[in-house]
Enzyme design. Structure first.
Site, PDB file in Angstrom:
ATOM      1  N   LYS A 130       0.999  -1.185   0.113  1.00  0.00           N
ATOM      2  CA  LYS A 130       0.005  -0.033  -0.113  1.00  0.00           C
ATOM      3  C   LYS A 130       0.877   1.299   0.205  1.00  0.00           C
ATOM      4  CE  LYS A 130      -4.411   0.981   0.239  1.00  0.00           C
ATOM      5  NZ  LYS A 130      -5.574   0.154   0.005  1.00  0.00           N
ATOM      6  N   ASP A 170      -7.102   4.356  -4.475  1.00  0.00           N
ATOM      7  CA  ASP A 170      -7.671   4.228  -3.093  1.00  0.00           C
ATOM      8  C   ASP A 170      -8.318   5.490  -3.118  1.00  0.00           C
ATOM      9  OD1 ASP A 170      -7.852   1.987  -0.775  1.00  0.00           O
ATOM     10  OD2 ASP A 170      -7.409   4.141   0.224  1.00  0.00           O
TER      11      ASP A 170
END
Ligand code: NDP
Ligand code: 2IT
Length: 454
Positions: A130, A170
């Site tokens: 991430k 995201d």
């Protein structure tokens, strides 16, 4: 090591807390997984002696870097960028990039940790990662966003690659930002590769990637209901968020005959007792994404709807709930309100939207509760399919991809049943948190065992 010498859950968590001070989100995510894994590995010596969970809970690497950019007024601005590569035992690191002022190392470490199990659950060969920045896209011009994305990629490019680490979108990162970052990657390296997913359809993107997370969360919900002999027809749904995941979840709910009655953003929530329709959802998509408006405007635009400032929608009576905004947006008291008002199923579109207390409330009430790592895996799954299409240098048809997404969500549901069914009866209670944690862990753990101590 004798079985009695194994580190127990409490000692393990003590260590996690000690090694990760001031990282509450990361500790929370590890605890939620560890609660189930210690039970599962109790009699499995190799997982203990090889310290598998301890190793998964220590990111392979945390990259932190400075991102300088110039705003429209000519001021020099400095942000912090990150890429967390958590684990690549089963495939290249894979996971989104988040631009939001709340981004810090704890948030991204929790997301990369969760992603590792989620990606394993999809059945596709993807490790967990991430990234992101505390850059706030709100109020920025498109040129400012472009300059920021370019500067961010000017450092990130050296850490990623189509077979190394493949970021995607995201919170705060959609198709436009992926375009700016891909353009900069291509410019620096001179290579056109599948280094990012969520790309535009003209330049290597996949059909249905945009819709996949929200749709997948509703497919998962449908599967949980089906397991209990129910369906979505007529079910009142409470949804939070109003971004990519929330609007596509609402869209699929409408298509399958349910009635979503709420959406939200960081300013509050709207309640529309008549139910959202495709037309209303399209308005929200345009309003939030293109006009960058506030959800409060919905109540001025559609009669019968009300706006509730600085509040979350969990007190609105419903049959099913889909938290699709952000982490820790649904607390213990919210979970108790949902259960008391008759909510029987929760499908997490966001990552870790329910805090630990809320998870425990849902488990104790034995309602159908799908954790994000299972329910929202549809997005990364179609990202995985985008990687396959890029490697093959071709694009699959929408109908083919729809079937694949559906199959993947069915597969995740089956894996949760394998490890989470509590009483062995058809249609009986399933602990989806436990099922998802164990199924995701087992795949990664077995790969790590094969590699030895690395
Ligand atoms: P978007 O940026 O499209 O939308 C985010 C939404 O959540 C907005 O409505 C935003 O409101 C709201 N929100 C964000 N932060 C907060 C906050 N701190 N408090 C209240 N509301 C907030 O993001 P996505 O829809 O893509 O992501 C939503 C969730 O889904 C995240 O948890 C993400 O990690 C998860 N997810 C996303 C996937 C994807 O493919 N995009 C895949 C799997 C999970 P506002 O406009 O006011 O900021
Ligand atoms: O949380 C997630 O799964 C995502 N933001 C999507 C990740 C991806 O690589 O598509």
């Amino acid at each position: 090591m004798a079985v009695t010498d194994h580190v127990n859950f409490a000692t393990f968590m003590e260590g996690v807390n000690k090694r990760n001070p001031h990282q509450p989100e990361f500790v929370q995510a590890v605890q939620e997984v560890a609660e189930d894994i210690f039970d599962f590995i109790q009699d499995k010596e190799a997982y203990h002696s090889e310290q598998i969970l301890r190793r998964i809970a220590e990111p392979d690497r945390v990259v932190s870097f400075r991102v300088c950019w110039e705003d429209d007024a000519g001021n020099v601005r400095v942000q912090r960028g990150y890429r967390i590569q958590n684990n690549n035992a089963i495939g290249p690191y894979k996971g989104g990039i988040r631009f939001h002022p709340s981004v810090n190392e704890s948030v991204l470490k929790f997301l990369a940790f969760e992603q590792t199990f989620k990606n394993a659950l999809t059945g596709l060969p993807m490790g967990g990662g991430k990234g992101g920045s505390n850059f706030n896209p709100k109020g920025k011009s498109v040129r400012e966003i472009m300059r920021f994305c370019q500067s961010f990629m000017t450092e990130l490019y050296r850490h990623i690659g189509a077979d190394v680490d493949v970021p995607a979108g995201d919170i705060g990162v959609g198709g436009r930002e992926i375009g700016f970052m891909f353009g900069q990657y291509k410019r620096i390296t001179g290579e056109f590769t599948g280094v990012l997913t969520g790309k535009g359809l003209e330049w290597g993107g996949s059909l249905i990637r945009t819709e996949a997370t929200g749709y997948g969360a509703v497919y998962f919900l449908e599967n949980m209901l089906k397991h209990r002999g129910q369906d979505l027809t007529g079910k009142i749904a409470v949804v939070s968020g109003s971004g990519n995941v929330a609007t596509h979840a609402a869209e699929k709910l409408v298509q399958l005959g349910a009635k979503p009655v709420t959406l939200s953003d960081s300013g509050g929530f709207i309640h529309d007792p008549d139910g959202l329709t495709q037309e209303k959802i399209d308005w929200v998509k345009t309003h939030k994404t293109h006009r960058r408006g506030r959800i409060s405007d919905y109540a001025d635009h559609f009669t019968g709807a009300t706006f509730h400032a600085n509040a979350t929608p969990w007190n609105v009576p419903c049959d099913v709930a889909l938290p699709c905004a952000t982490q820790n947006e649904l607390l213990g008291a919210d979970a108790r309100a949902l259960v008391a008002n008759g909510c029987t199923a929760v499908s997490e579109g966001a990552n870790m939207p329910s805090d630990l207390e809320a998870v425990h409330v849902f488990k104790a009430a034995k309602i159908m509760f799908a954790p994000g790592k299972a329910a929202n895996a549809g997005g990364v799954a179609v990202s995985g399919l985008e990687m396959s299409q890029n490697s093959e240098r071709r694009s699959w048809k929408e109908s083919e991809l729809q079937v694949m997404l559906h199959d993947i969500m069915d597969g995740i549901h089956d894996r949760c049943i394998t490890y989470g069914a509590q009483d062995g009866k058809a249609g009986g209670y399933v602990d989806y948190v436990k099922g998802a944690n164990i199924a995701g862990f087992k795949k990664v753990a077995d790969a790590m065992l094969a590699f030895g101590v690395v």
